[in-house]
Each structure stands twice: as C-alpha cells, then as structure tokens.
Motif scaffolding. Structure first.
Motif, PDB file in Angstrom:
ATOM      1  N   LEU A  14       1.111  -1.352   0.237  1.00  0.00           N
ATOM      2  CA  LEU A  14      -0.647   0.339  -0.119  1.00  0.00           C
ATOM      3  C   LEU A  14       1.246   1.378   0.148  1.00  0.00           C
ATOM      4  CD1 LEU A  14      -2.910  -0.875   2.044  1.00  0.00           C
ATOM      5  CD2 LEU A  14      -3.016  -0.572  -0.093  1.00  0.00           C
ATOM      6  N   ALA A  15       1.827   1.418   0.861  1.00  0.00           N
ATOM      7  CA  ALA A  15       2.954   2.469   0.999  1.00  0.00           C
ATOM      8  C   ALA A  15       3.794   2.518  -1.391  1.00  0.00           C
ATOM      9  CB  ALA A  15       4.149   2.108   1.882  1.00  0.00           C
ATOM     10  N   LYS A  16       4.295   1.305  -1.337  1.00  0.00           N
ATOM     11  CA  LYS A  16       3.312   1.681  -2.906  1.00  0.00           C
ATOM     12  C   LYS A  16       2.906   2.571  -3.360  1.00  0.00           C
ATOM     13  CE  LYS A  16       7.066   0.974  -6.209  1.00  0.00           C
ATOM     14  NZ  LYS A  16       8.451   2.188  -6.248  1.00  0.00           N
ATOM     15  N   ARG A  17       1.999   2.130  -3.579  1.00  0.00           N
ATOM     16  CA  ARG A  17       1.281   2.655  -4.350  1.00  0.00           C
ATOM     17  C   ARG A  17       0.530   3.863  -4.124  1.00  0.00           C
ATOM     18  NH1 ARG A  17      -4.247  -0.279  -5.251  1.00  0.00           N
ATOM     19  NH2 ARG A  17      -3.489  -2.411  -6.687  1.00  0.00           N
ATOM     20  N   PHE A  18       0.686   4.348  -2.355  1.00  0.00           N
ATOM     21  CA  PHE A  18       0.490   5.751  -2.171  1.00  0.00           C
ATOM     22  C   PHE A  18       2.074   6.828  -2.817  1.00  0.00           C
ATOM     23  CE2 PHE A  18       1.502   8.977   1.942  1.00  0.00           C
ATOM     24  CZ  PHE A  18       0.434   9.664   0.915  1.00  0.00           C
ATOM     25  N   GLU A  19       3.339   6.046  -2.811  1.00  0.00           N
ATOM     26  CA  GLU A  19       4.138   6.750  -3.717  1.00  0.00           C
ATOM     27  C   GLU A  19       4.128   6.851  -4.696  1.00  0.00           C
ATOM     28  OE1 GLU A  19       8.579   5.254  -2.220  1.00  0.00           O
ATOM     29  OE2 GLU A  19       7.924   4.120  -4.005  1.00  0.00           O
ATOM     30  N   GLU A  20       3.402   5.942  -5.533  1.00  0.00           N
ATOM     31  CA  GLU A  20       3.642   6.413  -6.887  1.00  0.00           C
ATOM     32  C   GLU A  20       2.655   7.439  -7.438  1.00  0.00           C
ATOM     33  OE1 GLU A  20       2.112   2.668  -7.704  1.00  0.00           O
ATOM     34  OE2 GLU A  20       3.530   1.813  -8.360  1.00  0.00           O
ATOM     35  N   GLN A  21       1.885   8.014  -6.125  1.00  0.00           N
ATOM     36  CA  GLN A  21       0.605   8.826  -6.310  1.00  0.00           C
ATOM     37  C   GLN A  21       1.302   9.866  -6.036  1.00  0.00           C
ATOM     38  OE1 GLN A  21      -2.631   9.298  -7.686  1.00  0.00           O
ATOM     39  NE2 GLN A  21      -1.450   7.177  -8.400  1.00  0.00           N
ATOM     40  N   ILE A  22       2.651  10.367  -5.488  1.00  0.00           N
ATOM     41  CA  ILE A  22       3.249  11.584  -5.119  1.00  0.00           C
ATOM     42  C   ILE A  22       3.628  11.667  -5.433  1.00  0.00           C
ATOM     43  CG2 ILE A  22       5.022  12.086  -3.332  1.00  0.00           C
ATOM     44  CD1 ILE A  22       2.185  11.503  -1.672  1.00  0.00           C
ATOM     45  N   ILE A  23       4.653  10.185  -6.585  1.00  0.00           N
ATOM     46  CA  ILE A  23       5.950  10.731  -7.471  1.00  0.00           C
ATOM     47  C   ILE A  23       4.601  11.442  -8.808  1.00  0.00           C
ATOM     48  CG2 ILE A  23       7.730   9.430  -8.972  1.00  0.00           C
ATOM     49  CD1 ILE A  23       7.903   7.911  -7.206  1.00  0.00           C
TER      50      ILE A  23
END
Length: 135
Positions: A75-84
């Motif tokens: 889930l953190a990876k998914r969130f990180e993708e949005q921030i990027i």
C-alpha cells in the motif's frame, strides 16, 4: 485506528522509512472487504478530483506480523506512486505529518533507521523541536 493508532507499521516510502497505520488492512482482513486506494488531486483552478484506484489484493502469509509488513509495503508503494506522479501534493503530506507531530500523535514521521529493504534511509523530512519541517 488512523491518527489515534499506536501500532504503526514501518515501510519503505520515498527512500526512507515511513510509518503507516494498519487500520484498513486490519478491517479488510477481518471482514473480507476490498481495499480501494483513494486519492484526491487538487487542480490549479482549485477544483478537486477523487481517484479510486485499482483494488489492492492483499497477499496472504502464514504469520500475522509478516502479513502486515508485506501488505503495508504494498500500500505504501501505491501511495508513493501517486506522490511521484503528483509531487506538488507532497508538501501537503509533510504539513499533515508536522501537525500530527505537534499534537504528539507520533514522535517523527520518518527516521534514519534502515528501511524494510535494508538500505539506510536518506536524510529527508526532519522534525525540529519547534515543529517546523526541513527538507
């Protein structure tokens, strides 16, 4: 559990260790509910768009601690993708983290400890005694 939670799970986030609430995972695991990551994007004209992401398929493990570690990372990876994809939104996240620190919800949002990948986290967001964040 959200902001009042006490069982934050460490996960790699933007090259550092971030702490995430396991609340959504806990509820989904107990009820069988789907996790649909949701994001709000603010546009230059001050309108907002809510994006409902693809269902996050929880990975099953034999061990409960491993279940939360693996799925928090996902889930953190998914969130990180949005921030990027929308870096202008990261400032909003830092402000939220600073306010939570000031309220005593947690001591620091990012640490210098090793991330889940084993790499030492880079210096990044640091909370000063005044509650101000620096990058």
């Amino acid at each position: 559990d959200g902001r009042d939670g006490t069982q934050w799970i460490p996960a790699d986030f933007l090259g550092q260790t971030g702490y995430f609430s396991p609340g959504a995972l806990r509820i989904a695991a107990m009820t069988g509910a789907a996790i649909l990551p949701t994001y709000i994007h603010r546009h230059r004209d001050d309108t907002l768009t809510m994006v409902v992401g693809e269902e996050y398929k929880m990975k099953k493990t034999e061990d409960e601690a491993e279940f939360f570690r693996v799925n928090t990372e996902g889930l953190a990876k998914r969130f990180e993708e949005q921030i990027i994809k929308y870096p202008c939104h990261f400032g909003i996240i830092l402000n939220v983290l600073r306010r939570r620190y000031e309220k005593g919800i947690y001591s620091v949002p990012f640490t210098e400890e090793k991330g889940a990948s084993g790499d030492k986290a880079r210096s990044g967001f640091q909370v000063k005694a005044t509650g101000e964040g620096t990058i």
